[in-house]
Design a protein around this motif. Structure first.
Motif, PDB file in Angstrom:
ATOM      1  N   ASP A 279       0.791  -1.224   0.072  1.00  0.00           N
ATOM      2  CA  ASP A 279      -0.169  -0.013  -0.071  1.00  0.00           C
ATOM      3  C   ASP A 279       0.783   1.186   0.052  1.00  0.00           C
ATOM      4  O   ASP A 279       0.754   2.115  -0.735  1.00  0.00           O
ATOM      5  CB  ASP A 279      -0.895  -0.088   1.259  1.00  0.00           C
ATOM      6  N   VAL A 623      -2.975  -2.886 -12.163  1.00  0.00           N
ATOM      7  CA  VAL A 623      -4.386  -2.795 -12.218  1.00  0.00           C
ATOM      8  C   VAL A 623      -5.138  -1.300 -12.324  1.00  0.00           C
ATOM      9  O   VAL A 623      -4.606  -0.261 -11.875  1.00  0.00           O
ATOM     10  CB  VAL A 623      -5.238  -3.485 -10.865  1.00  0.00           C
ATOM     11  N   GLY A 626     -10.782  -1.266 -13.905  1.00  0.00           N
ATOM     12  CA  GLY A 626     -11.581  -2.465 -14.088  1.00  0.00           C
ATOM     13  C   GLY A 626     -10.676  -3.666 -15.061  1.00  0.00           C
ATOM     14  O   GLY A 626     -11.344  -4.577 -15.335  1.00  0.00           O
ATOM     15  N   ALA A 628      -6.939  -5.700 -15.052  1.00  0.00           N
ATOM     16  CA  ALA A 628      -5.562  -6.252 -14.308  1.00  0.00           C
ATOM     17  C   ALA A 628      -4.807  -6.949 -15.614  1.00  0.00           C
ATOM     18  O   ALA A 628      -5.188  -7.731 -16.236  1.00  0.00           O
ATOM     19  CB  ALA A 628      -5.834  -7.250 -13.211  1.00  0.00           C
ATOM     20  N   PRO A 647      -6.133  -9.019  -6.477  1.00  0.00           N
ATOM     21  CA  PRO A 647      -6.655  -7.802  -5.778  1.00  0.00           C
ATOM     22  C   PRO A 647      -8.110  -7.630  -6.224  1.00  0.00           C
ATOM     23  O   PRO A 647      -8.283  -6.858  -7.366  1.00  0.00           O
ATOM     24  CB  PRO A 647      -5.782  -6.569  -6.366  1.00  0.00           C
ATOM     25  N   GLY A 648      -9.061  -8.003  -5.456  1.00  0.00           N
ATOM     26  CA  GLY A 648     -10.527  -8.002  -5.953  1.00  0.00           C
ATOM     27  C   GLY A 648     -10.938  -9.311  -6.941  1.00  0.00           C
ATOM     28  O   GLY A 648     -10.072 -10.079  -7.003  1.00  0.00           O
ATOM     29  N   ALA A 649     -12.344  -9.271  -7.001  1.00  0.00           N
ATOM     30  CA  ALA A 649     -12.878 -10.419  -7.650  1.00  0.00           C
ATOM     31  C   ALA A 649     -12.774  -9.808  -9.014  1.00  0.00           C
ATOM     32  O   ALA A 649     -13.112  -8.923  -9.721  1.00  0.00           O
ATOM     33  CB  ALA A 649     -14.177 -10.736  -7.215  1.00  0.00           C
ATOM     34  N   TRP A 650     -12.623 -10.969 -10.115  1.00  0.00           N
ATOM     35  CA  TRP A 650     -12.758 -10.730 -11.510  1.00  0.00           C
ATOM     36  C   TRP A 650     -13.318 -11.747 -12.406  1.00  0.00           C
ATOM     37  O   TRP A 650     -13.728 -13.041 -11.977  1.00  0.00           O
ATOM     38  CB  TRP A 650     -11.267 -11.084 -12.151  1.00  0.00           C
ATOM     39  N   ARG A 651     -14.048 -11.323 -13.488  1.00  0.00           N
ATOM     40  CA  ARG A 651     -15.020 -12.101 -14.142  1.00  0.00           C
ATOM     41  C   ARG A 651     -14.547 -12.892 -15.236  1.00  0.00           C
ATOM     42  O   ARG A 651     -14.845 -14.053 -15.379  1.00  0.00           O
ATOM     43  CB  ARG A 651     -15.941 -11.189 -14.780  1.00  0.00           C
ATOM     44  N   GLY A 669     -13.150 -16.179  -8.990  1.00  0.00           N
ATOM     45  CA  GLY A 669     -13.239 -14.663  -8.612  1.00  0.00           C
ATOM     46  C   GLY A 669     -12.076 -14.004  -7.959  1.00  0.00           C
ATOM     47  O   GLY A 669     -11.412 -13.188  -8.851  1.00  0.00           O
ATOM     48  N   ASP A 670     -11.572 -14.194  -6.918  1.00  0.00           N
ATOM     49  CA  ASP A 670     -10.243 -13.774  -6.302  1.00  0.00           C
ATOM     50  C   ASP A 670      -9.175 -14.393  -6.579  1.00  0.00           C
ATOM     51  O   ASP A 670      -8.157 -13.907  -6.029  1.00  0.00           O
ATOM     52  CB  ASP A 670     -10.622 -12.787  -4.955  1.00  0.00           C
ATOM     53  N   HIS A 689     -13.352  -7.007 -14.921  1.00  0.00           N
ATOM     54  CA  HIS A 689     -14.288  -7.228 -14.098  1.00  0.00           C
ATOM     55  C   HIS A 689     -15.694  -7.663 -14.877  1.00  0.00           C
ATOM     56  O   HIS A 689     -15.737  -7.258 -15.905  1.00  0.00           O
ATOM     57  CB  HIS A 689     -14.630  -5.859 -13.252  1.00  0.00           C
TER      58      HIS A 689
END
Length: 689
Positions: A279, A623, A626, A628, A647-651, A669-670, A689
């Motif tokens: 971060d 990223v 929307g 990555a 990092p997060g959920a993806w489609r 998902g993630d 996404h």
């Protein structure tokens, strides 16, 4: 950004970050905490001086605290004059804290960068007395209030750096760093220090560091291309941090100030973020994009071919370059850079550099013919230069005046066959202006690779301490770069120092992009490429991609994937490849051009953590919007499935490159499972996404 001042406290809120200072008539201004505004600060009893400074002959106020740069008498005599908020030329809010003693005025400037959680600090000292003073130490930044920093949950981060093995992040507990609480015995006297020695700012360590607790992380960078120091020490149950440029104890730096004269430290930027080191590095990425000189290259990201790495190796000729130019154009390159050797009649040019005139042996019809060939192929021409040195056998070494060189104890310094130029010299700047401007005017050069291959501790040519001489040159060189870019705003400048030996944002605030390494082996380059966005924005981080005819399809693809999340420095031998191999290189470049605009705004993530040098599995994601872009490397012997937390959920997930080699993707998902054959194998994957 209101300043709240009451009961000896000064509270300054900068966006989401709050700075708390303590100020009264009995002590210097102290810094108590820097943290997100909504986070409760720790005990104010653990504050440290906002500024530590030492004057030659003054020493400390009580028993020496070991090697720590603390409790100096000159700093102890400071008292608050006023606190104000100003707006600088960049439009940023700046907290200005003025302190004074009987003969000194000290001004701390803490600059806020809108849209980031980053502050940048400098310290200015002005001699208000009637006699000369000599600075021996001056901090740019001090911090305290980490909240039980000596506890087991605290992590100290630093990045080892060396030639061909750059960007190796390490994590230590305070105890592993030698820092422990000694309970009722008072403050410890030891410290954990990181420093650079000489004119390579990242010869052994990156000019960066971080402190991570269970809740917050403080991540800093020193914006200087020479010597620097940061130190951590125990403060009862907590820690303090102090950061500076060169010092007397570590770097033979002293700065004499006549009455009325002033000195300002090198800048230090610090991010305070929730979460871990990742971060903090993302916060610095945003800040780096905000603070650097705007350049069109940073959004266009043109593909660069350079004839050096695993290619001509500093031995270019007109005949050798001609097929490379055609192959580079076919592959989709947009710049063609002739690297070292274009100025010398033979290969023994190391100690003869300095004239920067094309060799008539290498280019019997003139360099201009080869440059026109580059331009006719639709490429922008570039050249390699090493502007800060002159070879000991160069005729230029005897034509420049004495003040053009680094000296020690009355002798001109020779280092590995080179003399170091001092850019404080008017003759040096005039000559290098003429060289660069002349090459641009005569040949239409649009790109210079400025290399830097020696490391010196300093110069006493003007009667100063060697470290002060080096700092003077450093700042003069930055000024020269500024003037050069003002004259040629479209010029692309690459910073190189034997690869990544000057990975710092004094250089990268100005230079367009940076060579991350001289690493020649594709497997060893993977961890360097993956870690590069920790120190340089992805759109400035140049990575060599050098597929060769001897490579298998997997090896060639691995070499290309190394560069696909940064700036492509294409090399190798595309002119000797067969049709199928050339198609692979062109496919990588074509794929890169489809998404490169995203790189310039993306944030880096390291799903498997920052890479270790010997890791079999490595991953880097960028990223934005929307999407990555995920690079996955496998260096193990057997086939494997790399389990990548995302990092997060993806489609959706798809392999962008190489699309023709066996890969399985299992997206839930993630998390993404990437099935790969035995290494070396690398894939570039796009998730949406």
């Amino acid at each position: 950004m209101p300043i709240e001042s009451a009961a000896g406290r000064v509270r300054w809120t900068s966006g989401a970050v709050e700075l708390l200072l303590l100020a009264d008539d009995t002590a210097p201004v102290r810094i108590s905490s820097l943290r997100p505004a909504e986070v409760q600060p720790p005990s104010e009893d653990l504050a440290v001086n906002l500024v530590e400074l030492n004057l030659t002959g003054h020493g400390r106020i009580h028993q020496p605290p070991g090697t720590r740069h603390r409790t100096y008498a000159a700093a102890d005599g400071l008292r608050l004059v006023d606190v104000a908020e100003e707006k600088n030329a960049a439009g940023n809010e700046v907290l200005v804290v003025r302190q004074a003693s009987s003969d000194l005025e000290v001004v701390s400037r803490i600059e806020s960068w809108a849209g980031t959680s980053v502050l940048r600090a400098t310290t200015e000292v002005i001699n208000r007395g009637i006699g000369e003073l000599t600075l021996a130490y001056l901090s740019s930044l001090a911090l305290a209030g980490f909240g039980g920093g000596l506890r087991a949950g605290t992590r100290i981060h630093q990045a080892r750096n060396s030639w061909c093995a750059e960007l190796r992040w390490q994590v230590l507990s305070p105890e592993q760093a030698g820092l422990v609480s000694i309970l009722g015995s008072g403050d410890p006297k030891d410290r954990f220090a990181a420093t650079s020695l000489g004119s390579w700012s990242s010869a052994e360590l990156l000019p960066m560091g971080a402190i991570e607790t269970d809740e917050l992380t403080w991540t800093w960078q020193i914006e200087h291309q020479g010597a620097w120091l940061w130190e951590l020490g125990g403060l009862k149950e907590d820690l303090y941090l102090q950061v500076s440029g060169p010092t007397d104890g570590e770097h033979q730096w002293r700065q004499r100030l006549a009455p009325g004269e002033s000195f300002t430290t090198v800048p230090v930027a610090v991010a305070v973020t929730r979460g871990g080191l990742d971060d903090g590095l993302r916060a610095l990425t945003s800040y780096r994009r905000a603070m650097r000189r705007p350049q069109a290259d940073h959004s266009k990201l043109p593909v660069i071919f350079n004839d050096y790495m695993n290619c001509l190796w500093g031995d270019p000729t007109a005949d050798k370059l001609s097929p490379l130019i055609a192959a580079a154009a076919e592959a989709g390159a947009e710049y063609f850079v002739i690297d070292a050797g274009w100025y010398s009649d033979d290969s023994g040019w190391w100690d003869t550099v300095g004239a920067w005139e094309p060799s008539k042996v290498r280019f019997p019809d003139g360099l201009g013919v080869t440059i026109k060939e580059i331009q006719d192929a639709g490429l922008v021409p570039g050249l390699w230069l090493e502007p800060e040195v002159v070879g000991v056998r160069s005729e230029i070494a005897e034509q420049l005046p004495p003040d053009a060189f680094f000296w020690r104890d009355g002798r001109r310094i020779a280092e590995t066959g080179r003399y170091h130029l001092d850019f404080r010299s008017a003759a040096v700047r005039k000559r290098m202006d003429a060289v660069v401007d002349g090459l641009i005017a005569q040949y239409g050069i649009g790109y210079f690779k400025f290399d830097y291959n020696i490391n010196l501790p300093g110069t006493d040519a003007l009667g100063e301490a060697p470290g002060a001489g080096l700092l003077g040159h450093n700042r003069a060189y930055l000024s020269w770069l500024d003037d050069l870019l003002d004259r040629h705003p479209g010029l692309v400048l690459e910073s190189c120092a034997s690869g990544g030996m000057r990975l710092d944002y004094a250089m990268l605030e100005r230079m367009t992009l940076h060579s991350t390494s001289d690493q020649v082996e594709l497997l060893a380059y993977a961890p360097i490429a993956a870690a590069a966005p920790s120190a340089v924005t992805p759109e400035q981080g140049a990575v060599w991609a050098y597929p060769r005819p001897v490579h298998t399809p997997e090896e060639a693809s691995f070499a290309l994937v190394n560069a696909l999340l940064g700036r492509i420095h294409l090399s190798g031998r595309p002119d000797e490849m067969d049709a199928e191999q050339r198609i692979r290189v062109a496919a990588a470049v074509s794929t890169y051009k489809e998404y490169r605009s995203l790189i310039a705004q993306a944030e880096p993530f390291w799903p498997l953590g920052l890479p270790g040098w010997y890791d079999d599995q490595i991953a880097l994601a960028l990223v934005a919007d929307g999407t990555a872009l995920l690079a996955v490397w496998h260096r193990g012997e057997g086939a494997t499935t790399v389990d990548v937390p995302l990092p997060g959920a993806w489609r959706t997930a798809e392999v962008l490159f190489p699309a023709d080699l066996p890969t399985t993707l299992d997206l839930t998902g993630d998390r993404l499972g990437v099935g790969l054959p035995a290494g070396p194998a690398a894939r570039l994957i796009r998730l949406q996404h």
